[in-house]
Design a protein around this motif. Structure first.
Motif: not given
Length: 211
Positions: A62-72, A75-82
């Motif tokens: 908890v508290g770790v910074v992560v990056m999304l690896m897929r477009n989920l 339109i809600m901001g859940l994109c690859n690289g977020t």
């Protein structure tokens, strides 16, 4: 090397470590299904690590910074690289808060999803079910393209594949004061010199000015 840096930073952050293991399998088993699958046991599939998918063993806090690896849901901001920060770790889902963009501050539950690499040299279709995220305190130069950051630390332990890699990494920072570069020399000490890799062979057959 990116994984080593991210794990080192993870260990310095206080809190409980949550370990999530992926479910790996192969789809294209050919005509002789049993013999083909026995040639690629689950232990081997678990050892496969690629930049395009998360590792078999994913460690989070908890508290770790992560990056999304897929477009989920773009339109809600859940994109690859977020970029997101871990808020809650559950058994089958994790809660993350978006750190940048128009949806900053929004929290979402991220599920495990099925990921299949599009370009591999294996004679089978590899499938991994895992959370589509990775710790992103450090990232490869190619993954950093398109991002603008206030602070950039470039770790340069060996000569880049080509000079353009160095320029791409440096151009990610928005101000000179935010750029810090660590270069390792051959003897392991720090230095302020690195090779500007250029393949001179590409200039050999260029037409002369007279032509």
């Amino acid at each position: 090397m990116v994984d080593e840096i991210n794990i080192t930073i993870l260990e310095k952050i206080s809190g409980m470590v949550y370990t999530y293991l992926s479910q790996d399998s192969i789809d294209d088993a050919g005509d002789d299904d049993n013999d083909f699958r026995s040639a690629f046991p689950v232990e081997y599939l678990n050892s496969i690590n690629m930049p395009c998918i998360p590792n078999h063993e994913l460690k989070l806090k908890v508290g770790v910074v992560v990056m999304l690896m897929r477009n989920l849901k773009q339109i809600m901001g859940l994109c690859n690289g977020t970029k997101m920060i871990m808020k809650l770790c559950r058994k089958n889902s994790i809660e993350c808060e978006i750190l940048c963009g128009s949806h900053v501050g929004t929290k979402y539950l991220i599920p495990r999803i099925e990921m299949i690499p599009s370009d591999t040299n294996w004679p089978f279709e590899f499938k991994r079910v895992q959370f589509p995220i990775q710790i992103c305190y450090a990232m490869i130069i190619n993954k950093s393209q398109g991002q603008s950051l206030d602070m950039v630390g470039l770790y340069h332990p060996k000569a880049a594949f080509s000079h353009i890699h160095i320029y791409v990494a440096i151009s990610r920072v928005t101000r000179p004061e935010g750029l810090h570069i660590l270069i390792d020399s051959d003897d392991g000490s720090s230095t302020d010199i690195t090779n500007n890799v250029v393949f001179e062979e590409v200039f050999y057959n260029l037409p002369s000015v007279d032509n």
